[in-house]
Design an enzyme around this catalytic site. Structure first.
Site, PDB file in Angstrom:
ATOM      1  N   ARG A 128       0.923  -0.956   0.098  1.00 50.69           N
ATOM      2  CA  ARG A 128       0.177  -0.186  -0.034  1.00 50.69           C
ATOM      3  C   ARG A 128       0.902   1.206  -0.349  1.00 50.69           C
ATOM      4  NH1 ARG A 128      -4.312   1.125   4.984  1.00 50.69           N
ATOM      5  NH2 ARG A 128      -2.768   1.583   5.890  1.00 50.69           N
ATOM      6  N   ARG A 134       1.121   8.121   2.020  1.00 56.30           N
ATOM      7  CA  ARG A 134       0.824   7.802   3.379  1.00 56.30           C
ATOM      8  C   ARG A 134       2.521   7.862   4.125  1.00 56.30           C
ATOM      9  NH1 ARG A 134      -3.929   4.873   6.499  1.00 56.30           N
ATOM     10  NH2 ARG A 134      -2.618   4.914   7.757  1.00 56.30           N
ATOM     11  N   ARG A 145       3.980   0.557  14.409  1.00 54.97           N
ATOM     12  CA  ARG A 145       2.113   0.467  14.437  1.00 54.97           C
ATOM     13  C   ARG A 145       1.417  -0.787  15.043  1.00 54.97           C
ATOM     14  NH1 ARG A 145       1.206   1.898   9.058  1.00 54.97           N
ATOM     15  NH2 ARG A 145      -0.858   2.725   8.745  1.00 54.97           N
TER      16      ARG A 145
HETATM   17  P1  AMP Z   1      -5.639   4.760  11.093  1.00 50.93           P
HETATM   18  O1  AMP Z   1      -6.092   5.630   9.086  1.00 50.93           O
HETATM   19  O2  AMP Z   1      -6.757   4.494  11.345  1.00 50.93           O
HETATM   20  O3  AMP Z   1      -4.719   3.451  10.059  1.00 50.93           O
HETATM   21  O4  AMP Z   1      -4.799   5.300  11.332  1.00 50.93           O
HETATM   22  C1  AMP Z   1      -3.322   5.871  11.232  1.00 50.93           C
HETATM   23  C2  AMP Z   1      -3.073   6.617  12.544  1.00 50.93           C
HETATM   24  O5  AMP Z   1      -3.863   8.224  13.249  1.00 50.93           O
HETATM   25  C3  AMP Z   1      -2.762   6.088  13.344  1.00 50.93           C
HETATM   26  O6  AMP Z   1      -1.170   5.350  13.428  1.00 50.93           O
HETATM   27  C4  AMP Z   1      -2.579   6.691  14.457  1.00 50.93           C
HETATM   28  O7  AMP Z   1      -1.367   7.526  14.922  1.00 50.93           O
HETATM   29  C5  AMP Z   1      -3.600   7.981  14.386  1.00 50.93           C
HETATM   30  N1  AMP Z   1      -4.842   7.447  14.407  1.00 50.93           N
HETATM   31  C6  AMP Z   1      -6.059   6.695  13.859  1.00 50.93           C
HETATM   32  N2  AMP Z   1      -7.251   7.233  14.842  1.00 50.93           N
HETATM   33  C7  AMP Z   1      -6.654   6.968  16.447  1.00 50.93           C
HETATM   34  C8  AMP Z   1      -7.203   6.343  17.128  1.00 50.93           C
HETATM   35  N3  AMP Z   1      -8.340   6.652  17.469  1.00 50.93           N
HETATM   36  N4  AMP Z   1      -6.592   7.201  17.900  1.00 50.93           N
HETATM   37  C9  AMP Z   1      -4.872   7.505  18.282  1.00 50.93           C
HETATM   38  N5  AMP Z   1      -4.893   7.816  17.400  1.00 50.93           N
HETATM   39  C10 AMP Z   1      -5.493   7.224  16.341  1.00 50.93           C
END
Ligand code: AMP
Length: 194
Positions: A128, A134, A145
């Protein structure tokens, strides 16, 4: 009215399946990751805070996330169901979501967990990263992560198992097949609600 959480590690397909679920069950799909990336794009104060954590593969502080979700839910018509994607990611967020749902006259119908092994996740996320643009889809940040997921996010599952709303589906294979399996589970949740 359905209110769902789609749950799983980074790269498990929450976003892809989330779009399909939201369309079929007429839900408002809210991804905290997307909201944060928008905030960064628009140079907001929240975006500035979020960027430093996202780039390191760490979680954005709970209070920032909970505020964003409160504002989002406040604006939403009360009869529109919600699909939470990427939230809650800590037990503190799960507890806060409980309060937010009560404040906004809602309850959680189910949490749907997408099960995918780590090796497959790393492969998917590296792939990806070649097109997503990203900042966190690179090998080092991906590993971080996944560690953060195991340490801080996995305990959220126990919280929902105890509440009796935990459901799980294998997230490997053909996208449409996975979606069919998800719908089988969700149709039962819908039936139980009426
Ligand atoms: P995602 O798009 O869901 O993979 O999120 C990307 C990044 O955003 C994550 O690795 C976190 O750094 C941050 N993030 C997204 N959702 C949350 C959440 N609910 N709590 C804390 N950090 C978040």
């Amino acid at each position: 009215m359905l209110n769902l959480v789609i749950f799983g590690p980074p790269g498990s397909g929450k976003g892809t399946q989330g779009v399909k679920i939201a369309e079929k069950y007429s839900l408002e799909h809210v991804s905290t990751g997307d909201l944060l990336r928008n905030a960064i794009h628009n140079n907001t104060a929240e975006g500035m805070i979020a960027k430093s954590f996202i780039d390191k593969g760490e979680l954005v502080p709970d209070d920032v996330i909970i505020d964003i979700m409160d504002v989002f839910m406040e604006k939403l018509p009360i009869d529109k169901g919600i699909l939470f994607d990427g939230f809650p990611r800590t037990v503190a967020q799960a507890e806060a979501l409980n309060g937010l749902l009560i404040d906004h006259g809602r309850s959680l119908s189910a949490l749907l967990n997408l099960e995918v092994e780590n090796e497959e996740l790393i492969e998917r996320l590296v792939l990806r990263g070649q097109t997503s643009g990203r900042s966190d889809d690179n090998e080092e940040t991906i590993k971080k992560r996944l560690e953060v997921y195991e340490a801080q996010t996995l305990p959220v599952l126990d919280y929902y198992k105890k509440k009796g709303v935990y459901k799980s589906v294998k997230g490997v294979g053909d996208i449409e097949e996975i979606f069919t399996n998800i719908c089988q589970v969700l149709d039962k949740v819908v039936e139980a609600e009426v």
